[in-house]
Design a protein around this motif. Structure first.
Motif, PDB file in Angstrom:
ATOM      1  N   ALA A   1       0.827  -1.208   0.000  1.00  0.00           N
ATOM      2  CA  ALA A   1       0.000   0.000   0.000  1.00  0.00           C
ATOM      3  C   ALA A   1       0.864   1.261   0.000  1.00  0.00           C
ATOM      4  CB  ALA A   1      -0.926  -0.014   1.222  1.00  0.00           C
ATOM      5  N   TYR A   2       1.895   1.280   0.819  1.00  0.00           N
ATOM      6  CA  TYR A   2       2.795   2.438   0.837  1.00  0.00           C
ATOM      7  C   TYR A   2       3.555   2.556  -0.482  1.00  0.00           C
ATOM      8  CZ  TYR A   2       2.415   4.237   5.607  1.00  0.00           C
ATOM      9  OH  TYR A   2       1.970   4.855   6.761  1.00  0.00           O
ATOM     10  N   ALA A   3       4.021   1.444  -1.023  1.00  0.00           N
ATOM     11  CA  ALA A   3       4.777   1.478  -2.272  1.00  0.00           C
ATOM     12  C   ALA A   3       3.937   2.070  -3.400  1.00  0.00           C
ATOM     13  CB  ALA A   3       5.251   0.077  -2.639  1.00  0.00           C
ATOM     14  N   LYS A   4       2.690   1.670  -3.475  1.00  0.00           N
ATOM     15  CA  LYS A   4       1.813   2.191  -4.523  1.00  0.00           C
ATOM     16  C   LYS A   4       1.563   3.679  -4.328  1.00  0.00           C
ATOM     17  CE  LYS A   4      -1.706  -0.452  -5.648  1.00  0.00           C
ATOM     18  NZ  LYS A   4      -2.862  -1.377  -5.500  1.00  0.00           N
ATOM     19  N   ALA A   5       1.417   4.109  -3.083  1.00  0.00           N
ATOM     20  CA  ALA A   5       1.177   5.525  -2.820  1.00  0.00           C
ATOM     21  C   ALA A   5       2.400   6.379  -3.109  1.00  0.00           C
ATOM     22  CB  ALA A   5       0.740   5.715  -1.368  1.00  0.00           C
ATOM     23  N   LEU A   6       3.586   5.809  -2.915  1.00  0.00           N
ATOM     24  CA  LEU A   6       4.830   6.576  -3.033  1.00  0.00           C
ATOM     25  C   LEU A   6       5.541   6.365  -4.364  1.00  0.00           C
ATOM     26  CD1 LEU A   6       6.199   5.985   0.587  1.00  0.00           C
ATOM     27  CD2 LEU A   6       5.126   8.050  -0.320  1.00  0.00           C
ATOM     28  N   GLY A   7       5.026   5.495  -5.206  1.00  0.00           N
ATOM     29  CA  GLY A   7       5.619   5.295  -6.522  1.00  0.00           C
ATOM     30  C   GLY A   7       6.934   4.554  -6.514  1.00  0.00           C
ATOM     31  N   VAL A   8       7.197   3.764  -5.478  1.00  0.00           N
ATOM     32  CA  VAL A   8       8.438   2.995  -5.421  1.00  0.00           C
ATOM     33  C   VAL A   8       8.205   1.652  -6.101  1.00  0.00           C
ATOM     34  CG1 VAL A   8       7.929   2.012  -3.139  1.00  0.00           C
ATOM     35  CG2 VAL A   8      10.275   2.176  -3.897  1.00  0.00           C
ATOM     36  N   GLY A   9       9.212   1.163  -6.820  1.00  0.00           N
ATOM     37  CA  GLY A   9       9.031  -0.037  -7.617  1.00  0.00           C
ATOM     38  C   GLY A   9       9.547  -1.314  -7.004  1.00  0.00           C
ATOM     39  N   GLN A  10      10.176  -1.240  -5.825  1.00  0.00           N
ATOM     40  CA  GLN A  10      10.741  -2.446  -5.231  1.00  0.00           C
ATOM     41  C   GLN A  10      10.765  -2.314  -3.712  1.00  0.00           C
ATOM     42  OE1 GLN A  10      14.512  -2.623  -7.215  1.00  0.00           O
ATOM     43  NE2 GLN A  10      15.345  -0.845  -6.190  1.00  0.00           N
ATOM     44  N   LEU A  11      10.578  -3.447  -3.037  1.00  0.00           N
ATOM     45  CA  LEU A  11      10.565  -3.489  -1.582  1.00  0.00           C
ATOM     46  C   LEU A  11      11.554  -4.544  -1.117  1.00  0.00           C
ATOM     47  CD1 LEU A  11       6.708  -3.393  -0.895  1.00  0.00           C
ATOM     48  CD2 LEU A  11       8.324  -1.497  -0.763  1.00  0.00           C
ATOM     49  N   ASN A  12      12.309  -4.206  -0.082  1.00  0.00           N
ATOM     50  CA  ASN A  12      13.295  -5.129   0.470  1.00  0.00           C
ATOM     51  C   ASN A  12      12.698  -5.880   1.660  1.00  0.00           C
ATOM     52  OD1 ASN A  12      15.855  -6.358   0.906  1.00  0.00           O
ATOM     53  ND2 ASN A  12      16.336  -4.832   2.461  1.00  0.00           N
ATOM     54  N   CYS A  13      12.930  -7.189   1.682  1.00  0.00           N
ATOM     55  CA  CYS A  13      12.440  -8.040   2.758  1.00  0.00           C
ATOM     56  C   CYS A  13      13.614  -8.500   3.607  1.00  0.00           C
ATOM     57  CB  CYS A  13      11.715  -9.251   2.169  1.00  0.00           C
ATOM     58  SG  CYS A  13      11.217 -10.470   3.400  1.00  0.00           S
ATOM     59  N   LEU A  14      13.644  -8.097   4.867  1.00  0.00           N
ATOM     60  CA  LEU A  14      14.698  -8.509   5.783  1.00  0.00           C
ATOM     61  C   LEU A  14      14.348  -9.863   6.392  1.00  0.00           C
ATOM     62  CD1 LEU A  14      15.391  -5.113   7.558  1.00  0.00           C
ATOM     63  CD2 LEU A  14      16.799  -6.230   5.828  1.00  0.00           C
ATOM     64  N   ALA A  15      15.299 -10.797   6.308  1.00  0.00           N
ATOM     65  CA  ALA A  15      15.037 -12.165   6.740  1.00  0.00           C
ATOM     66  C   ALA A  15      14.822 -12.266   8.237  1.00  0.00           C
ATOM     67  CB  ALA A  15      16.196 -13.072   6.321  1.00  0.00           C
ATOM     68  N   GLY A  16      15.621 -11.546   9.003  1.00  0.00           N
ATOM     69  CA  GLY A  16      15.554 -11.633  10.448  1.00  0.00           C
ATOM     70  C   GLY A  16      16.679 -12.469  11.035  1.00  0.00           C
ATOM     71  N   LYS A  17      16.748 -12.453  12.346  1.00  0.00           N
ATOM     72  CA  LYS A  17      17.776 -13.200  13.073  1.00  0.00           C
ATOM     73  C   LYS A  17      17.262 -14.583  13.436  1.00  0.00           C
ATOM     74  CE  LYS A  17      18.196  -9.708  16.018  1.00  0.00           C
ATOM     75  NZ  LYS A  17      18.680  -8.827  17.111  1.00  0.00           N
ATOM     76  N   ALA A  18      18.097 -15.583  13.204  1.00  0.00           N
ATOM     77  CA  ALA A  18      17.712 -16.955  13.510  1.00  0.00           C
ATOM     78  C   ALA A  18      17.732 -17.181  15.015  1.00  0.00           C
ATOM     79  CB  ALA A  18      18.663 -17.928  12.817  1.00  0.00           C
ATOM     80  N   PRO A  19      16.654 -17.639  15.600  1.00  0.00           N
ATOM     81  CA  PRO A  19      16.662 -17.944  17.037  1.00  0.00           C
ATOM     82  C   PRO A  19      17.666 -19.057  17.343  1.00  0.00           C
ATOM     83  CG  PRO A  19      14.417 -17.835  16.196  1.00  0.00           C
ATOM     84  CD  PRO A  19      15.320 -17.834  15.006  1.00  0.00           C
ATOM     85  N   PRO A  20      18.394 -18.952  18.449  1.00  0.00           N
ATOM     86  CA  PRO A  20      19.359 -19.994  18.801  1.00  0.00           C
ATOM     87  C   PRO A  20      18.690 -21.363  18.892  1.00  0.00           C
ATOM     88  CG  PRO A  20      19.618 -18.077  20.218  1.00  0.00           C
ATOM     89  CD  PRO A  20      18.361 -17.860  19.433  1.00  0.00           C
ATOM     90  N   ASP A  21      19.372 -22.356  18.351  1.00  0.00           N
ATOM     91  CA  ASP A  21      18.948 -23.761  18.451  1.00  0.00           C
ATOM     92  C   ASP A  21      17.703 -24.087  17.643  1.00  0.00           C
ATOM     93  OD1 ASP A  21      21.055 -24.195  20.289  1.00  0.00           O
ATOM     94  OD2 ASP A  21      19.775 -23.526  21.949  1.00  0.00           O
ATOM     95  N   MET A  22      17.216 -23.164  16.806  1.00  0.00           N
ATOM     96  CA  MET A  22      16.068 -23.501  15.966  1.00  0.00           C
ATOM     97  C   MET A  22      16.545 -24.241  14.724  1.00  0.00           C
ATOM     98  SD  MET A  22      12.891 -21.160  14.615  1.00  0.00           S
ATOM     99  CE  MET A  22      12.161 -21.187  16.260  1.00  0.00           C
ATOM    100  N   ASP A  23      15.795 -25.222  14.309  1.00  0.00           N
ATOM    101  CA  ASP A  23      16.144 -26.055  13.164  1.00  0.00           C
ATOM    102  C   ASP A  23      16.303 -25.209  11.901  1.00  0.00           C
ATOM    103  OD1 ASP A  23      16.448 -28.556  11.688  1.00  0.00           O
ATOM    104  OD2 ASP A  23      14.440 -28.125  10.910  1.00  0.00           O
ATOM    105  N   GLU A  24      17.459 -25.314  11.249  1.00  0.00           N
ATOM    106  CA  GLU A  24      17.741 -24.507  10.064  1.00  0.00           C
ATOM    107  C   GLU A  24      16.773 -24.829   8.932  1.00  0.00           C
ATOM    108  OE1 GLU A  24      19.183 -22.843   6.451  1.00  0.00           O
ATOM    109  OE2 GLU A  24      18.931 -24.992   6.822  1.00  0.00           O
ATOM    110  N   ALA A  25      16.416 -26.099   8.804  1.00  0.00           N
ATOM    111  CA  ALA A  25      15.494 -26.485   7.734  1.00  0.00           C
ATOM    112  C   ALA A  25      14.136 -25.814   7.917  1.00  0.00           C
ATOM    113  CB  ALA A  25      15.347 -28.000   7.690  1.00  0.00           C
ATOM    114  N   LEU A  26      13.689 -25.691   9.157  1.00  0.00           N
ATOM    115  CA  LEU A  26      12.421 -25.015   9.430  1.00  0.00           C
ATOM    116  C   LEU A  26      12.517 -23.537   9.108  1.00  0.00           C
ATOM    117  CD1 LEU A  26       9.552 -24.905  10.559  1.00  0.00           C
ATOM    118  CD2 LEU A  26      10.545 -24.748  12.860  1.00  0.00           C
ATOM    119  N   LEU A  27      13.626 -22.912   9.470  1.00  0.00           N
ATOM    120  CA  LEU A  27      13.821 -21.499   9.136  1.00  0.00           C
ATOM    121  C   LEU A  27      13.785 -21.289   7.627  1.00  0.00           C
ATOM    122  CD1 LEU A  27      16.730 -20.676  11.610  1.00  0.00           C
ATOM    123  CD2 LEU A  27      14.387 -19.818  11.761  1.00  0.00           C
TER     124      LEU A  27
END
Length: 265
Positions: free
Chosen positions: A92-118
Motif C-alpha cells: 500500500a505504501y509502495a503504490k502511494a509513493l511510486g516505489v518499484g521495489q521493496l526489500n524483505c529482511l530475513a531476520g535473526k535466527a533464534p538460537p537452536d532452531m532447526d535450520e530447515a524449518l527457518l
C-alpha cells in the motif's frame, strides 16, 4: 557512472526526517531510499518527494519490532500472519509513493532452531510476498547482511540468497547487494557482482571498516563504480553509510566520481 540515491535513514540525520528530503536535493541527489515509511502518512512523504523533485527507489517491508532489536521476521515460524499483514502494508505504501521495489529482511535466527524449518518458513513467506508484489507490479528484494554487525542474521551470503531465490522461483524476486555487508562476509566483490548481476536489482554502499563514506576504508570504489558500468548495471546505488562527521562534509567522494566521469566523457 552509477546513479546514487541518498539513504535518508543514515544521511542528513542531523535534521528531522522530513527535512532530509530538502537536504538531499540540495546536495544534488535525484533519488532517495530509507528503511521504513510506516511511522508517517504516505501523503507526508509524497509531498516532500514532489516538492524537492526526488524519486523514491526503495524501502523495506515491515520488519518486526525494530526498536527492540528485531531485524526482520520473514524466517521466523509463528510470525507468518504478521509477515503477511506487513506485506499488504508495504504494498500500500509502495503504490502511494511510486516505489518499484521493496526489500524483505530475513531476520535473526533464534538460537537452536532447526535450520530447515527457518528455510522453509523463509521460502514460503517469500513466495507469498513475491506473488502479492507481482500483482502490484513490484519487485521483491532480499538482502544478505553480515553477522558481525547483526549476529545471527539468517541471510548473510550472496550465494545463499541466490539459492533461496531459485527455490522461491519468482520472476520478480532479486538480490539487494550491499557492498559493505558483502565485503565483511565474503569479499570477492567484483567477481560476485559479475557472476550474479542478472539476479541483482539494487546495490548499496559503505566503506569498511567503520561503515563510513567511500574513501575512508579499504574498498576501491573507483574500481567498483567503473566495474558496474562495464557490466551494464542500470539500477540505483543506495548510499547507506554512516557519515564520519556530517553528511555534507563527507560528500566529496560523490562529487569526485561525478567530476571524473564528466571529464572522461
Amino acid at each position: 557512472m552509477p546513479r546514487f540515491a541518498a539513504n535518508l535513514s543514515m544521511l542528513f540525520n542531523e535534521v528531522p526526517f522530513l527535512d532530509r528530503f530538502e537536504r538531499a536535493s540540495q546536495a544534488g541527489f535525484e533519488a532517495v531510499e530509507f528503511l521504513f515509511p510506516y511511522g508517517l502518512e504516505a501523503s507526508e512523504i509524497q509531498e516532500r518527494l514532489e516538492t524537492h523533485g526526488l524519486k523514491l527507489v526503495l524501502h523495506n517491508l515491515p520488519a518486526g519490532d525494530w526498536d527492540a532489536g528485531e531485524r526482520g521476521i520473514a524466517c521466523l515460524p509463528g510470525r507468518v500472519d504478521e509477515f503477511r499483514a506487513g506485506v499488504a502494508k508495504g504494498v500500500a505504501y509502495a503504490k502511494a509513493l511510486g516505489v518499484g521495489q521493496l526489500n524483505c529482511l530475513a531476520g535473526k535466527a533464534p538460537p537452536d532452531m532447526d535450520e530447515a524449518l527457518l528455510r522453509r518458513t523463509f521460502v514460503a513467506n517469500l513466495r507469498y510476498a513475491a506473488a502479492e508484489l507481482r500483482k502490484a507490479g513490484l519487485k521483491l528484494l532480499i538482502e544478505p547482511i553480515n553477522t558481525f554487525d547483526i549476529p545471527g542474521f539468517y541471510l548473510n551470503r550472496t550465494a545463499q540468497a541466490v539459492a533461496i531465490l531459485d527455490e522461491v522461483g519468482a520472476g520478480n524476486a532479486y538480490v539487494q547487494y550491499d557492498i559493505y555487508h558483502a565485503q565483511r562476509m565474503e569479499g570477492e566483490l567484483a567477481a560476485t557482482l559479475q557472476k550474479y548481476l542478472p539476479r541483482i536489482a539494487h546495490v548499496q554502499l559503505a566503506d569498511n571498516p567503520g561503515r563510513n563514506e567511500p574513501g575512508t576504508g579499504e574498498i576501491n570504489y573507483s574500481f567498483l563504480f567503473a566495474h558496474l558500468d562495464r557490466l551494464g548495471y542500470e539500477g540505483w546505488v543506495g548510499c547507506e553509510y554512516k557519515p564520519a562527521t556530517t553528511t555534507d562534509a563527507g560528500l566529496g567522494w560523490c562529487c569526485q566520481h561525478l567530476v571524473t566521469e564528466a571529464t572522461a566523457v
